[in-house]
Scaffold this motif. Structure first.
Motif, PDB file in Angstrom:
ATOM      1  N   LEU A 292       4.001  16.201  12.359  1.00 10.74           N
ATOM      2  CA  LEU A 292       3.075  15.614  11.377  1.00 10.74           C
ATOM      3  C   LEU A 292       1.638  15.505  11.918  1.00 10.74           C
ATOM      4  O   LEU A 292       0.681  15.838  11.215  1.00 10.74           O
ATOM      5  CB  LEU A 292       3.592  14.229  10.948  1.00 10.74           C
ATOM      6  N   ALA A 293       1.493  15.046  13.159  1.00 11.42           N
ATOM      7  CA  ALA A 293       0.145  14.813  13.682  1.00 11.42           C
ATOM      8  C   ALA A 293      -0.655  16.115  13.745  1.00 11.42           C
ATOM      9  O   ALA A 293      -1.817  16.151  13.299  1.00 11.42           O
ATOM     10  CB  ALA A 293       0.216  14.153  15.051  1.00 11.42           C
ATOM     11  N   ILE A 294      -0.047  17.173  14.246  1.00 14.69           N
ATOM     12  CA  ILE A 294      -0.832  18.414  14.338  1.00 14.69           C
ATOM     13  C   ILE A 294      -1.041  19.039  12.959  1.00 14.69           C
ATOM     14  O   ILE A 294      -2.087  19.611  12.684  1.00 14.69           O
ATOM     15  CB  ILE A 294      -0.255  19.462  15.319  1.00 14.69           C
ATOM     16  N   ARG A 295      -0.053  18.865  12.062  1.00 14.18           N
ATOM     17  CA  ARG A 295      -0.254  19.397  10.701  1.00 14.18           C
ATOM     18  C   ARG A 295      -1.363  18.648   9.985  1.00 14.18           C
ATOM     19  O   ARG A 295      -2.204  19.244   9.320  1.00 14.18           O
ATOM     20  CB  ARG A 295       1.048  19.304   9.891  1.00 14.18           C
ATOM     21  N   MET A 296      -1.360  17.303  10.105  1.00 14.58           N
ATOM     22  CA  MET A 296      -2.384  16.527   9.393  1.00 14.58           C
ATOM     23  C   MET A 296      -3.782  16.907   9.886  1.00 14.58           C
ATOM     24  O   MET A 296      -4.722  17.004   9.113  1.00 14.58           O
ATOM     25  CB  MET A 296      -2.159  15.015   9.552  1.00 14.58           C
ATOM     26  N   LYS A 297      -3.909  17.117  11.192  1.00 15.69           N
ATOM     27  CA  LYS A 297      -5.226  17.488  11.728  1.00 15.69           C
ATOM     28  C   LYS A 297      -5.661  18.828  11.126  1.00 15.69           C
ATOM     29  O   LYS A 297      -6.796  18.990  10.679  1.00 15.69           O
ATOM     30  CB  LYS A 297      -5.171  17.557  13.259  1.00 15.69           C
ATOM     31  N   ALA A 298      -4.734  19.785  11.095  1.00 16.92           N
ATOM     32  CA  ALA A 298      -5.070  21.112  10.570  1.00 16.92           C
ATOM     33  C   ALA A 298      -5.353  21.052   9.063  1.00 16.92           C
ATOM     34  O   ALA A 298      -6.293  21.686   8.569  1.00 16.92           O
ATOM     35  CB  ALA A 298      -3.931  22.085  10.864  1.00 16.92           C
ATOM     36  N   HIS A 299      -4.558  20.239   8.320  1.00 14.98           N
ATOM     37  CA  HIS A 299      -4.810  20.054   6.877  1.00 14.98           C
ATOM     38  C   HIS A 299      -6.222  19.501   6.674  1.00 14.98           C
ATOM     39  O   HIS A 299      -6.977  19.972   5.819  1.00 14.98           O
ATOM     40  CB  HIS A 299      -3.828  19.020   6.303  1.00 14.98           C
ATOM     41  N   CYS A 300      -6.547  18.456   7.447  1.00 18.21           N
ATOM     42  CA  CYS A 300      -7.827  17.769   7.253  1.00 18.21           C
ATOM     43  C   CYS A 300      -8.998  18.676   7.636  1.00 18.21           C
ATOM     44  O   CYS A 300     -10.031  18.679   6.958  1.00 18.21           O
ATOM     45  CB  CYS A 300      -7.890  16.489   8.085  1.00 18.21           C
ATOM     46  N   ASP A 301      -8.834  19.430   8.725  1.00 15.09           N
ATOM     47  CA  ASP A 301      -9.916  20.350   9.135  1.00 15.09           C
ATOM     48  C   ASP A 301     -10.179  21.356   8.018  1.00 15.09           C
ATOM     49  O   ASP A 301     -11.324  21.635   7.658  1.00 15.09           O
ATOM     50  CB  ASP A 301      -9.559  21.075  10.437  1.00 15.09           C
ATOM     51  N   ASN A 302      -9.114  21.916   7.457  1.00 14.94           N
ATOM     52  CA  ASN A 302      -9.272  22.882   6.359  1.00 14.94           C
ATOM     53  C   ASN A 302      -9.918  22.227   5.134  1.00 14.94           C
ATOM     54  O   ASN A 302     -10.793  22.805   4.491  1.00 14.94           O
ATOM     55  CB  ASN A 302      -7.896  23.433   5.955  1.00 14.94           C
ATOM     56  N   ALA A 303      -9.454  20.996   4.818  1.00 13.02           N
ATOM     57  CA  ALA A 303      -9.970  20.317   3.621  1.00 13.02           C
ATOM     58  C   ALA A 303     -11.460  20.001   3.777  1.00 13.02           C
ATOM     59  O   ALA A 303     -12.249  20.171   2.832  1.00 13.02           O
ATOM     60  CB  ALA A 303      -9.181  19.030   3.374  1.00 13.02           C
TER      61      ALA A 303
ATOM     62  N   VAL B  16       0.846  -1.202   0.000  1.00 14.05           N
ATOM     63  CA  VAL B  16       0.000   0.000   0.000  1.00 14.05           C
ATOM     64  C   VAL B  16       0.878   1.248   0.000  1.00 14.05           C
ATOM     65  O   VAL B  16       1.766   1.395   0.852  1.00 14.05           O
ATOM     66  CB  VAL B  16      -0.942   0.017   1.232  1.00 14.05           C
ATOM     67  N   ASP B  17       0.623   2.137  -0.946  1.00  9.52           N
ATOM     68  CA  ASP B  17       1.255   3.461  -0.966  1.00  9.52           C
ATOM     69  C   ASP B  17       0.419   4.343  -0.037  1.00  9.52           C
ATOM     70  O   ASP B  17      -0.737   4.648  -0.326  1.00  9.52           O
ATOM     71  CB  ASP B  17       1.246   3.983  -2.412  1.00  9.52           C
ATOM     72  N   ASN B  18       1.024   4.736   1.103  1.00  9.24           N
ATOM     73  CA  ASN B  18       0.274   5.439   2.154  1.00  9.24           C
ATOM     74  C   ASN B  18       0.597   6.928   2.179  1.00  9.24           C
ATOM     75  O   ASN B  18       0.489   7.568   3.211  1.00  9.24           O
ATOM     76  CB  ASN B  18       0.621   4.793   3.515  1.00  9.24           C
ATOM     77  N   CYS B  19       1.001   7.487   1.042  1.00 15.15           N
ATOM     78  CA  CYS B  19       1.525   8.856   1.101  1.00 15.15           C
ATOM     79  C   CYS B  19       0.423   9.908   1.255  1.00 15.15           C
ATOM     80  O   CYS B  19       0.654  10.958   1.826  1.00 15.15           O
ATOM     81  CB  CYS B  19       2.499   9.127  -0.048  1.00 15.15           C
ATOM     82  N   PHE B  20      -0.805   9.622   0.806  1.00 18.86           N
ATOM     83  CA  PHE B  20      -1.885  10.600   0.991  1.00 18.86           C
ATOM     84  C   PHE B  20      -2.300  10.698   2.460  1.00 18.86           C
ATOM     85  O   PHE B  20      -2.705  11.756   2.919  1.00 18.86           O
ATOM     86  CB  PHE B  20      -3.109  10.220   0.149  1.00 18.86           C
ATOM     87  N   CYS B  21      -2.254   9.582   3.177  1.00 25.16           N
ATOM     88  CA  CYS B  21      -2.738   9.579   4.567  1.00 25.16           C
ATOM     89  C   CYS B  21      -1.638   9.793   5.592  1.00 25.16           C
ATOM     90  O   CYS B  21      -1.881  10.381   6.641  1.00 25.16           O
ATOM     91  CB  CYS B  21      -3.443   8.253   4.868  1.00 25.16           C
ATOM     92  N   THR B  22      -0.450   9.252   5.319  1.00 34.18           N
ATOM     93  CA  THR B  22       0.626   9.171   6.322  1.00 34.18           C
ATOM     94  C   THR B  22       0.139   8.279   7.468  1.00 34.18           C
ATOM     95  O   THR B  22      -1.064   8.058   7.616  1.00 34.18           O
ATOM     96  CB  THR B  22       1.077  10.550   6.909  1.00 34.18           C
ATOM     97  N   PRO B  23       1.067   7.814   8.323  1.00 37.33           N
ATOM     98  CA  PRO B  23       0.631   6.955   9.428  1.00 37.33           C
ATOM     99  C   PRO B  23      -0.286   7.661  10.421  1.00 37.33           C
ATOM    100  O   PRO B  23      -0.929   6.996  11.238  1.00 37.33           O
ATOM    101  CB  PRO B  23       1.953   6.538  10.094  1.00 37.33           C
ATOM    102  N   VAL B  24      -0.357   8.976  10.354  1.00 47.48           N
ATOM    103  CA  VAL B  24      -1.245   9.689  11.287  1.00 47.48           C
ATOM    104  C   VAL B  24      -2.713   9.374  10.979  1.00 47.48           C
ATOM    105  O   VAL B  24      -3.532   9.233  11.879  1.00 47.48           O
ATOM    106  CB  VAL B  24      -0.985  11.213  11.206  1.00 47.48           C
ATOM    107  N   LEU B  25      -3.045   9.253   9.719  1.00 43.66           N
ATOM    108  CA  LEU B  25      -4.452   9.026   9.355  1.00 43.66           C
ATOM    109  C   LEU B  25      -4.770   7.560   9.141  1.00 43.66           C
ATOM    110  O   LEU B  25      -5.938   7.165   9.235  1.00 43.66           O
ATOM    111  CB  LEU B  25      -4.815   9.792   8.068  1.00 43.66           C
ATOM    112  N   GLN B  26      -3.782   6.746   8.812  1.00 42.60           N
ATOM    113  CA  GLN B  26      -4.085   5.355   8.462  1.00 42.60           C
ATOM    114  C   GLN B  26      -2.822   4.514   8.556  1.00 42.60           C
ATOM    115  O   GLN B  26      -1.750   4.946   8.139  1.00 42.60           O
ATOM    116  CB  GLN B  26      -4.657   5.381   7.043  1.00 42.60           C
ATOM    117  N   GLN B  27      -2.959   3.308   9.113  1.00 44.38           N
ATOM    118  CA  GLN B  27      -1.798   2.425   9.270  1.00 44.38           C
ATOM    119  C   GLN B  27      -2.089   1.096   8.577  1.00 44.38           C
ATOM    120  O   GLN B  27      -2.597   0.156   9.188  1.00 44.38           O
ATOM    121  CB  GLN B  27      -1.499   2.244  10.755  1.00 44.38           C
ATOM    122  N   PRO B  28      -1.802   1.012   7.275  1.00 43.58           N
ATOM    123  CA  PRO B  28      -2.164  -0.185   6.503  1.00 43.58           C
ATOM    124  C   PRO B  28      -1.588  -1.484   7.073  1.00 43.58           C
ATOM    125  O   PRO B  28      -2.216  -2.530   6.968  1.00 43.58           O
ATOM    126  CB  PRO B  28      -1.604   0.103   5.110  1.00 43.58           C
ATOM    127  N   LEU B  29      -0.387  -1.420   7.693  1.00 43.50           N
ATOM    128  CA  LEU B  29       0.205  -2.663   8.216  1.00 43.50           C
ATOM    129  C   LEU B  29      -0.669  -3.234   9.337  1.00 43.50           C
ATOM    130  O   LEU B  29      -0.830  -4.450   9.453  1.00 43.50           O
ATOM    131  CB  LEU B  29       1.627  -2.416   8.716  1.00 43.50           C
TER     132      LEU B  29
END
Ligand code: PLP
Length: 393
Positions: free
Chosen positions: A261-272, A185-198
């Motif tokens: 990463l965790a706080i950035r991803m949250k802020a990215h997702c809230d904006n999106a 799985v290419d996890n680059c859109f989510c990063t491990p903060v949003l999803q952990q495929p393993l």
């Protein structure tokens, strides 16, 4: 490994504390080990290191302490046993193929993956006798039906680009394993903060650290994460020989990227999410693709599988290419670039850039309309992002 390299810390703590073993200088921030080779205490030690009988650094194409710190940190965050860093996301994907495939093997790939991944399987592995078939990302029965006795692995990205479709990782891992294949799985859109495929059953994760892990558009890098056996036995020998290693400077940048990463991803997702909801109310917008919206076909799956809905939103305008280009050209703040995962919001017209090499028929089959616009939502104030888009809407 330090006292902080522990599984029981939360991801946010691991992202800050894992990986750095302080040197005799007692530095607080991890140093950049700018060295290509390492000195042995004796000829015997050199021999032991080279034969693998003694652990330790030999040469920075193989291991480097700054790169190792990044690898240890990302491995834990992705819930893997081991991680190897590469010079780019594509180098990581090529490494998976080079290490695992041989002539006569078959790969089953999602139809909705990054264009260079398609080229890697089709043109390069194809040249050496590996066949690849492409299937619709969300159609579980199509995946199962296309598996052959010689299928080595299934390869996908979720969410997909640019339509933000979601694949059921657990279901696909079960299908792959039932047929004796691996799931990558290419996890680059989510990063491990949003999803952990393993943790959902995937065997290997690939990352383009270039995107959200850096987060500020500075460095190119990638990684492969998985269990000890696959990484140690298959991928590491390829890294030593193939040589597409990550530079210590880039690893140092990515290490600090992971810390926020965790706080950035949250802020990215809230904006999106806010932008997606607002776009749905715009008369000029015909359709919004964002898994946070109840209108998204895999909304329930996204809620189950991801911690948030992601930072990338795409939408179709009423009209065609002309309307999409006019909207893009009317922006003043958004960056017109195909990159994503940056603090700066980026805007792209997939039909004439990232997917421009596909024939119009192939694009139509993939659902990529001429009026489709993709936005990787950054961390500017959401009202400024809306105002910039409103100019063209
Ligand atoms: C989903 C995905 N995977 C892999 C890559 C390749 O990563 P890199 O540019 O770091 O080689 C990209 C690049 O855009 C991507 O979007």
């Amino acid at each position: 490994m330090t006292d902080f390299d522990r599984q029981d810390y939360s991801l946010e703590t691991q992202a800050i504390r894992v990986g750095h073993s302080r040197t005799h200088e007692d530095e607080h921030s991890i140093p950049i080990f700018a060295t290509s080779s390492y000195v042995f205490a004796s000829a015997e030690q050199a021999s032991l290191r080279f034969t693998g009988k003694q652990a330790g650094n030999i040469y920075s194409r193989f291991t480097n302490p700054t790169v190792s710190a990044f690898q240890d940190r990302l491995a834990l965050m992705e819930r893997g046993e081991r991680c190897l860093a590469f010079a780019s996301g594509m180098a990581a994907i090529m490494a998976v193929g080079m290490a695992l495939l041989k002539a006569g093997d078959h790969v089953l790939c999602s139809r909705s993956v990054f264009g260079n991944s398609v080229l890697a399987f089709q043109n390069y592995f194809g040249k050496f006798g590996v066949d690849t078939d492409f299937v619709a990302l969300t159609d579980l029965s199509a995946w199962e039906a296309a598996i052959k006795p010689n299928t080595r692995f299934l390869f996908l990205e979720t969410p997909s680009n640019p339509l933000i479709e979601i694949a059921d990782i657990r279901a696909l891992a079960d299908i792959a394993h039932r047929h004796g294949c691996l799931l990558v799985v290419d996890n680059c859109f989510c990063t491990p903060v949003l999803q952990q495929p393993l943790a959902l059953g995937a065997d290997l994760v690939v990352q383009s650290a270039t995107k959200f892990i850096d987060g500020q558009g500075r460095c190119v890098g990638g990684a492969v994460i998985g269990n000890e056996e696959l990484i140690e036995k298959d991928i590491y020998p390829y890294l030593r020989t193939g040589g597409a290693s990550m530079s210590p400077f880039n690893a140092w940048v990515f290490l600090s990227g992971l810390e926020t990463l965790a706080i950035r991803m949250k802020a990215h997702c809230d904006n999106a999410f806010e932008l997606a909801k607002w776009l749905e109310t715009q008369p000029a917008v015909a359709k919004v693709h964002y898994p946070g919206l109840a209108s998204h076909a895999q909304h329930e799956l996204a809620k189950r599988q991801q911690n948030h809905f992601g930072a990338v939103v795409s939408f179709e305008l009423s009209g065609g290419k002309e309307q999409a280009w006019r909207l893009i050209d009317a922006t003043r703040m958004l960056s017109i670039t195909a990159n994503l995962g940056d603090v700066k919001t980026t805007i792209t017209h997939p039909a004439t850039t990232t997917h421009g090499r596909l024939s119009p028929e192939a694009r139509a089959e993939a659902g990529i309309a001429d009026s489709l616009v993709r936005v990787s939502v950054g961390l500017e104030h959401i009202e400024d992002i809306k105002a910039d888009l409103l100019r063209g809407l």
